[in-house]
Design a protein around this motif. Structure first.
Motif, PDB file in Angstrom:
ATOM      1  N   THR A 292       1.054  -1.097   0.074  1.00 45.41           N
ATOM      2  CA  THR A 292      -0.149  -0.083  -0.101  1.00 45.41           C
ATOM      3  C   THR A 292       0.708   1.215   0.041  1.00 45.41           C
ATOM      4  O   THR A 292       1.990   1.108   0.225  1.00 45.41           O
ATOM      5  N   THR A 293       0.339   2.420  -0.388  1.00 44.47           N
ATOM      6  CA  THR A 293       0.717   3.586  -0.241  1.00 44.47           C
ATOM      7  C   THR A 293      -0.145   4.307   0.906  1.00 44.47           C
ATOM      8  O   THR A 293      -1.159   3.927   1.438  1.00 44.47           O
ATOM      9  N   ASP A 294       0.267   5.564   1.489  1.00 38.80           N
ATOM     10  CA  ASP A 294      -0.497   6.277   2.411  1.00 38.80           C
ATOM     11  C   ASP A 294      -1.836   6.582   1.994  1.00 38.80           C
ATOM     12  O   ASP A 294      -2.777   6.386   2.856  1.00 38.80           O
ATOM     13  N   GLU A 295      -2.148   6.592   0.832  1.00 38.58           N
ATOM     14  CA  GLU A 295      -3.250   7.033   0.468  1.00 38.58           C
ATOM     15  C   GLU A 295      -4.251   6.163   0.073  1.00 38.58           C
ATOM     16  O   GLU A 295      -5.669   6.077   0.011  1.00 38.58           O
ATOM     17  N   ASN A 296      -3.701   4.714  -0.446  1.00 39.67           N
ATOM     18  CA  ASN A 296      -4.578   3.702  -0.530  1.00 39.67           C
ATOM     19  C   ASN A 296      -4.809   2.505   0.246  1.00 39.67           C
ATOM     20  O   ASN A 296      -5.273   1.570   0.171  1.00 39.67           O
ATOM     21  N   ALA A 297      -4.274   2.662   1.465  1.00 31.90           N
ATOM     22  CA  ALA A 297      -3.958   1.746   2.486  1.00 31.90           C
ATOM     23  C   ALA A 297      -5.350   1.372   2.963  1.00 31.90           C
ATOM     24  O   ALA A 297      -5.579   0.176   3.365  1.00 31.90           O
ATOM     25  N   PHE A 298      -6.297   2.205   2.765  1.00 33.30           N
ATOM     26  CA  PHE A 298      -7.675   1.981   3.094  1.00 33.30           C
ATOM     27  C   PHE A 298      -8.459   0.817   2.385  1.00 33.30           C
ATOM     28  O   PHE A 298      -9.403   0.278   2.761  1.00 33.30           O
ATOM     29  N   LYS A 299      -7.891   0.545   1.015  1.00 28.65           N
ATOM     30  CA  LYS A 299      -8.377  -0.379   0.447  1.00 28.65           C
ATOM     31  C   LYS A 299      -8.320  -1.785   0.951  1.00 28.65           C
ATOM     32  O   LYS A 299      -9.078  -2.759   0.608  1.00 28.65           O
ATOM     33  N   VAL A 300      -7.239  -1.916   1.502  1.00 33.09           N
ATOM     34  CA  VAL A 300      -6.805  -3.247   2.423  1.00 33.09           C
ATOM     35  C   VAL A 300      -8.224  -3.733   3.141  1.00 33.09           C
ATOM     36  O   VAL A 300      -8.907  -4.745   3.246  1.00 33.09           O
ATOM     37  N   GLU A 301      -8.535  -2.858   4.201  1.00 31.49           N
ATOM     38  CA  GLU A 301     -10.094  -3.181   5.054  1.00 31.49           C
ATOM     39  C   GLU A 301     -10.970  -3.168   4.113  1.00 31.49           C
ATOM     40  O   GLU A 301     -12.057  -3.770   4.449  1.00 31.49           O
ATOM     41  N   LEU A 302     -11.169  -2.112   3.392  1.00 29.67           N
ATOM     42  CA  LEU A 302     -12.416  -1.975   2.372  1.00 29.67           C
ATOM     43  C   LEU A 302     -12.636  -3.286   1.648  1.00 29.67           C
ATOM     44  O   LEU A 302     -13.625  -3.911   1.414  1.00 29.67           O
ATOM     45  N   GLY A 303     -11.512  -3.688   0.992  1.00 28.46           N
ATOM     46  CA  GLY A 303     -11.318  -5.026   0.206  1.00 28.46           C
ATOM     47  C   GLY A 303     -11.928  -6.008   1.094  1.00 28.46           C
ATOM     48  O   GLY A 303     -12.627  -7.073   0.651  1.00 28.46           O
ATOM     49  N   LYS A 304     -11.336  -6.199   2.438  1.00 26.87           N
ATOM     50  CA  LYS A 304     -11.701  -7.446   3.205  1.00 26.87           C
ATOM     51  C   LYS A 304     -13.287  -7.243   3.675  1.00 26.87           C
ATOM     52  O   LYS A 304     -13.944  -8.341   3.482  1.00 26.87           O
ATOM     53  N   ARG A 305     -13.828  -6.225   3.879  1.00 27.13           N
ATOM     54  CA  ARG A 305     -15.249  -6.136   4.338  1.00 27.13           C
ATOM     55  C   ARG A 305     -15.945  -6.495   3.174  1.00 27.13           C
ATOM     56  O   ARG A 305     -17.050  -6.978   3.298  1.00 27.13           O
ATOM     57  N   THR A 306     -15.745  -5.957   1.952  1.00 25.38           N
ATOM     58  CA  THR A 306     -16.396  -6.216   0.705  1.00 25.38           C
ATOM     59  C   THR A 306     -16.592  -7.645   0.393  1.00 25.38           C
ATOM     60  O   THR A 306     -17.582  -8.296   0.120  1.00 25.38           O
ATOM     61  N   MET A 307     -15.351  -8.235   0.508  1.00 22.68           N
ATOM     62  CA  MET A 307     -15.273  -9.877   0.222  1.00 22.68           C
ATOM     63  C   MET A 307     -16.367 -10.795   1.378  1.00 22.68           C
ATOM     64  O   MET A 307     -17.038 -11.395   1.104  1.00 22.68           O
ATOM     65  N   VAL A 308     -16.197 -10.262   2.687  1.00 21.82           N
ATOM     66  CA  VAL A 308     -16.910 -10.620   3.655  1.00 21.82           C
ATOM     67  C   VAL A 308     -18.545 -10.597   3.332  1.00 21.82           C
ATOM     68  O   VAL A 308     -19.277 -11.506   3.523  1.00 21.82           O
ATOM     69  N   ARG A 309     -18.674  -9.221   3.113  1.00 22.44           N
ATOM     70  CA  ARG A 309     -20.243  -8.939   2.829  1.00 22.44           C
ATOM     71  C   ARG A 309     -20.833  -9.714   1.594  1.00 22.44           C
ATOM     72  O   ARG A 309     -21.893 -10.316   1.672  1.00 22.44           O
ATOM     73  N   SER A 310     -19.898  -9.859   0.593  1.00 28.10           N
ATOM     74  CA  SER A 310     -20.278 -10.650  -0.604  1.00 28.10           C
ATOM     75  C   SER A 310     -20.773 -11.825  -0.226  1.00 28.10           C
ATOM     76  O   SER A 310     -21.641 -12.685  -0.752  1.00 28.10           O
ATOM     77  N   LEU A 311     -19.723 -12.488   0.432  1.00 32.02           N
ATOM     78  CA  LEU A 311     -19.748 -13.901   0.820  1.00 32.02           C
ATOM     79  C   LEU A 311     -21.247 -14.046   1.769  1.00 32.02           C
ATOM     80  O   LEU A 311     -21.844 -15.182   1.442  1.00 32.02           O
ATOM     81  N   LEU A 312     -21.342 -13.388   2.439  1.00 26.64           N
ATOM     82  CA  LEU A 312     -22.520 -13.484   3.408  1.00 26.64           C
ATOM     83  C   LEU A 312     -23.854 -13.336   2.827  1.00 26.64           C
ATOM     84  O   LEU A 312     -24.772 -14.136   2.701  1.00 26.64           O
ATOM     85  N   GLU A 313     -23.829 -12.295   1.775  1.00 29.60           N
ATOM     86  CA  GLU A 313     -25.120 -11.978   1.089  1.00 29.60           C
ATOM     87  C   GLU A 313     -25.248 -13.440   0.077  1.00 29.60           C
ATOM     88  O   GLU A 313     -26.494 -13.913  -0.287  1.00 29.60           O
ATOM     89  N   THR A 314     -24.074 -13.863  -0.487  1.00 18.19           N
ATOM     90  CA  THR A 314     -24.139 -14.862  -1.414  1.00 18.19           C
ATOM     91  C   THR A 314     -24.618 -16.391  -0.576  1.00 18.19           C
ATOM     92  O   THR A 314     -25.427 -16.979  -0.810  1.00 18.19           O
ATOM     93  N   ALA A 315     -24.280 -16.590   0.450  1.00 21.21           N
ATOM     94  CA  ALA A 315     -24.689 -17.716   1.368  1.00 21.21           C
ATOM     95  C   ALA A 315     -26.132 -17.654   1.781  1.00 21.21           C
ATOM     96  O   ALA A 315     -26.729 -18.821   1.774  1.00 21.21           O
ATOM     97  N   ARG A 316     -26.682 -16.566   1.596  1.00 24.14           N
ATOM     98  CA  ARG A 316     -28.073 -16.314   1.868  1.00 24.14           C
ATOM     99  C   ARG A 316     -29.198 -16.730   0.788  1.00 24.14           C
ATOM    100  O   ARG A 316     -30.368 -16.755   0.925  1.00 24.14           O
ATOM    101  N   MET A 317     -28.440 -16.750  -0.398  1.00 23.54           N
ATOM    102  CA  MET A 317     -29.293 -16.721  -1.560  1.00 23.54           C
ATOM    103  C   MET A 317     -29.733 -18.370  -1.593  1.00 23.54           C
ATOM    104  O   MET A 317     -29.148 -19.032  -1.102  1.00 23.54           O
TER     105      MET A 317
END
Length: 330
Positions: free
Chosen positions: A303-328
């Motif tokens: 990461t850089t100082d400006e895009n380091a937030f993408k790591v946490e955002l990417g993780k949360r996006t992946m978890v949310r996508s999997l949770l929503e997929t599992a409910r389908m």
């Protein structure tokens, strides 16, 4: 925009056989025209493949659980296909979330996966430093530039430009195969092997030869009714992903029998999270398990100082996508 010659061959064979150095294929032209106006791409000849053989490469065909899609199929046609929406909804999701209706009507599937990065230092020729545009010139993003939208996975010391597409994340997750017509005839290539990392040659983004023509995509196992594409962006429409996840699950009760994961907005190429998949198979579909897999998926982030937030955002996006997929239903 610079002068160019215009050709419209009747067949795919004619297009490949008569290809000359400095030429570029185009169909919808939704990326090519932009980059020509910006003087980033300067083709001496444009080869219009939009009407090859009267629609021969515009099709959606199912055979059992296998799916084959012609490269000249419009994005809208595939996104709206009832069978695709029912049997593998993440393909439809990725296309619906990709662009405006006008662009979806014009753009074709083959060109969509080859779109160039939206890195501002690539698209603005006033910046001399861009290893994608001028090999060996350096990288303005890495040399003190603005990097909020840049990649955290698959980067190098030469380039951190993000792959901008959405549909490709679904294709890489589904083990798609690319069907290509080249000077030596037809051949097939794993979609996962189509794009290359920006290592020694960031200007070389795919393994295609200049005259190679993508004619179709095939997916041997496209029967994933429990699948979705989740895209997180700065605004709700017509914006590129800050983070996205194409997720597909097959369940045996609450146990994950199979899982597919493609990540977007965070990587230099369409990104398959294979190690995270391996960690999930055979385990329970719980938020804790999904979070553990997300940690694995982003373990190699740079990461850089400006895009380091993408790591946490990417993780949360992946978890949310999997949770929503599992409910389908699936």
């Amino acid at each position: 925009m610079r002068p160019f010659h215009y050709d419209k061959p009747a067949t795919a064979t004619d297009a490949v056989t008569n290809f000359r150095p400095g030429a570029q294929y185009f169909a919808g032209g939704t990326t090519m025209v932009d980059l020509m106006k910006l003087d980033v791409m300067k083709p001496a000849r444009l080869i219009d493949i939009s009407g090859l053989e009267k629609g021969r490469y515009d099709f959606i065909k199912w055979s059992g659980k296998s799916l084959r899609i012609g490269a000249l199929t419009p994005m809208t046609k595939l996104a709206d296909d009832d069978k695709v929406r029912a049997r593998v909804p993440m393909l439809s999701d990725a296309l619906w979330l990709a662009a405006s209706p006008q662009i979806r009507n014009m753009a074709r599937i083959g060109g969509n996966v080859l779109q160039r990065t939206r890195c501002p230092y690539f698209r603005d020729t006033s910046y001399e430093q861009c290893n994608k545009r001028k090999p060996g010139s350096g990288c303005a993003a890495l040399d003190g530039g603005v990097t909020r939208h840049h990649a955290v996975l698959g980067t190098s010391d030469k380039c951190i430009a993000t792959y901008p597409g959405d549909f490709a994340q679904a294709l890489v997750a589904l083990d798609a195969v690319v069907e290509i017509l080249g000077e030596d005839g037809p051949r097939s290539l794993r979609f996962a092997d189509l794009h290359v990392l920006p290592e020694a040659r960031p200007d070389r983004e795919t393994t295609l030869a200049p005259s190679d023509l993508i004619i179709a995509f095939s997916i041997e196992d496209a029967d994933f009714p429990r699948s979705k594409y989740l895209k997180i962006r700065d605004r709700e429409s017509y914006a590129y992903a800050l983070a996205s996840t194409a997720s597909a699950l097959r369940m045996d009760g609450n146990t994950i029998a199979d899982v597919r994961l493609g990540l977007g907005g965070v990587a230099t190429t369409p990104w398959r999270a294979r190690e995270a998949e391996a960690a999930l198979r055979g385990g329970p579909a719980t938020e804790a398990q999904f979070a553990r897999a997300a940690d694995i998926a982003f373990a190699g982030a740079s990461t850089t100082d400006e895009n380091a937030f993408k790591v946490e955002l990417g993780k949360r996006t992946m978890v949310r996508s999997l949770l929503e997929t599992a409910r389908m239903e699936g």
